[in-house]
Design an enzyme around this catalytic site. Structure first.
Site, mmCIF file in Angstrom:
data_model
loop_
_atom_site.group_PDB
_atom_site.id
_atom_site.type_symbol
_atom_site.label_atom_id
_atom_site.label_comp_id
_atom_site.label_asym_id
_atom_site.label_seq_id
_atom_site.Cartn_x
_atom_site.Cartn_y
_atom_site.Cartn_z
ATOM 1 N N ASN A 51 -19.314 -7.464 35.256
ATOM 2 C CA ASN A 51 -19.903 -8.788 35.435
ATOM 3 C C ASN A 51 -21.090 -8.924 34.494
ATOM 4 O O ASN A 51 -21.790 -7.932 34.245
ATOM 5 C CB ASN A 51 -20.355 -8.938 36.901
ATOM 6 C CG ASN A 51 -20.676 -10.366 37.254
ATOM 7 O OD1 ASN A 51 -21.734 -10.892 36.907
ATOM 8 N ND2 ASN A 51 -19.757 -11.010 37.930
ATOM 9 N N GLU A 61 -12.160 2.799 41.398
ATOM 10 C CA GLU A 61 -11.846 3.548 42.625
ATOM 11 C C GLU A 61 -12.096 2.694 43.862
ATOM 12 O O GLU A 61 -11.300 2.672 44.802
ATOM 13 C CB GLU A 61 -12.705 4.815 42.724
ATOM 14 C CG GLU A 61 -12.457 5.824 41.632
ATOM 15 C CD GLU A 61 -13.356 5.641 40.419
ATOM 16 O OE1 GLU A 61 -13.669 4.487 40.063
ATOM 17 O OE2 GLU A 61 -13.737 6.656 39.817
ATOM 18 N N CYS A 93 -18.850 5.992 44.325
ATOM 19 C CA CYS A 93 -17.413 6.037 44.653
ATOM 20 C C CYS A 93 -17.088 7.279 45.472
ATOM 21 O O CYS A 93 -16.280 7.226 46.403
ATOM 22 C CB CYS A 93 -16.569 6.006 43.387
ATOM 23 S SG CYS A 93 -16.489 4.366 42.652
HETATM 24 N N1 THU Z 1 -16.575 3.149 36.346
HETATM 25 C C1 THU Z 1 -15.541 3.209 37.234
HETATM 26 O O1 THU Z 1 -14.717 2.285 37.341
HETATM 27 N N2 THU Z 1 -15.450 4.324 38.002
HETATM 28 C C2 THU Z 1 -16.326 5.363 37.974
HETATM 29 O O2 THU Z 1 -16.321 6.198 38.855
HETATM 30 C C3 THU Z 1 -17.256 5.473 36.853
HETATM 31 C C4 THU Z 1 -17.579 4.185 36.186
HETATM 32 C C5 THU Z 1 -16.703 1.948 35.532
HETATM 33 C C6 THU Z 1 -17.872 1.100 35.888
HETATM 34 C C7 THU Z 1 -18.113 0.362 34.599
HETATM 35 O O3 THU Z 1 -17.236 -0.752 34.558
HETATM 36 C C8 THU Z 1 -17.671 1.338 33.531
HETATM 37 O O4 THU Z 1 -16.872 2.304 34.178
HETATM 38 C C9 THU Z 1 -18.829 2.041 32.825
HETATM 39 O O5 THU Z 1 -19.701 2.607 33.749
#
Ligand code: THU
Length: 138
Positions: A51, A61, A93
């Protein structure tokens, strides 16, 4: 839980790979795909959704887990996460996984660039954790 069958493990990884393609990550350019096997036997996929107001973004996750929980599930049996470098779930997460999964639940991390797979348990990733039973009065 019992060890994942090869078939379900493959389905989890393929689902996470598929959802990685749906990533909305115009700010980090770091696409993530996740897939959660829920107690109803279904696999729920999720991707990261960023966003322009950065903290409002969501991790893949938690999107996958929240989809499973919204459908009435209360147990996550296994999770797969795919990133370009085999990245591991963030701390927030891990805590959300802890709410719905056992410490033995397998978490499979996949590197989409070289196909490398690693498998951990939730207990490996979140030792000495706080969970729902800590609030139990019994
Ligand atoms: N991100 C995830 O989707 N899962 C994680 O456990 C680590 C980080 C995403 C969040 C953000 O959109 C991007 O990765 C960079 O941090």
């Amino acid at each position: 839980m019992d060890a994942l069958t090869g078939e379900i493990r493959k389905l989890l990884i393929e689902t996470a790979q598929h959802y990685m393609k749906n990533s909305y990550s115009p700010y980090s350019h770091y696409p993530v795909g996740a897939a959660a096997l829920a107690e109803d036997g279904l696999v729920y996929g999720g991707t990261n959704i960023e966003n322009s107001a950065y903290p409002s973004g969501l991790c893949a996750e938690r999107v996958a887990i929240n989809k499973a929980i919204s459908e009435g599930n209360r147990k996550i049996l296994a999770l797969a996460v795919v990133t370009r470098n085999g990245g591991s779930p963030c701390g927030a997460c891990r805590q959300v996984i802890r709410e719905f999964a056992s410490l033995e639940a397998p978490i499979i991390l996949v590197n989409s660039e070289d196909g490398a797979e690693e498998e951990f348990t939730l207990g490996d990733l979140l030792p000495r954790s706080f969970g729902p039973e800590d609030l139990s009065r019994e």
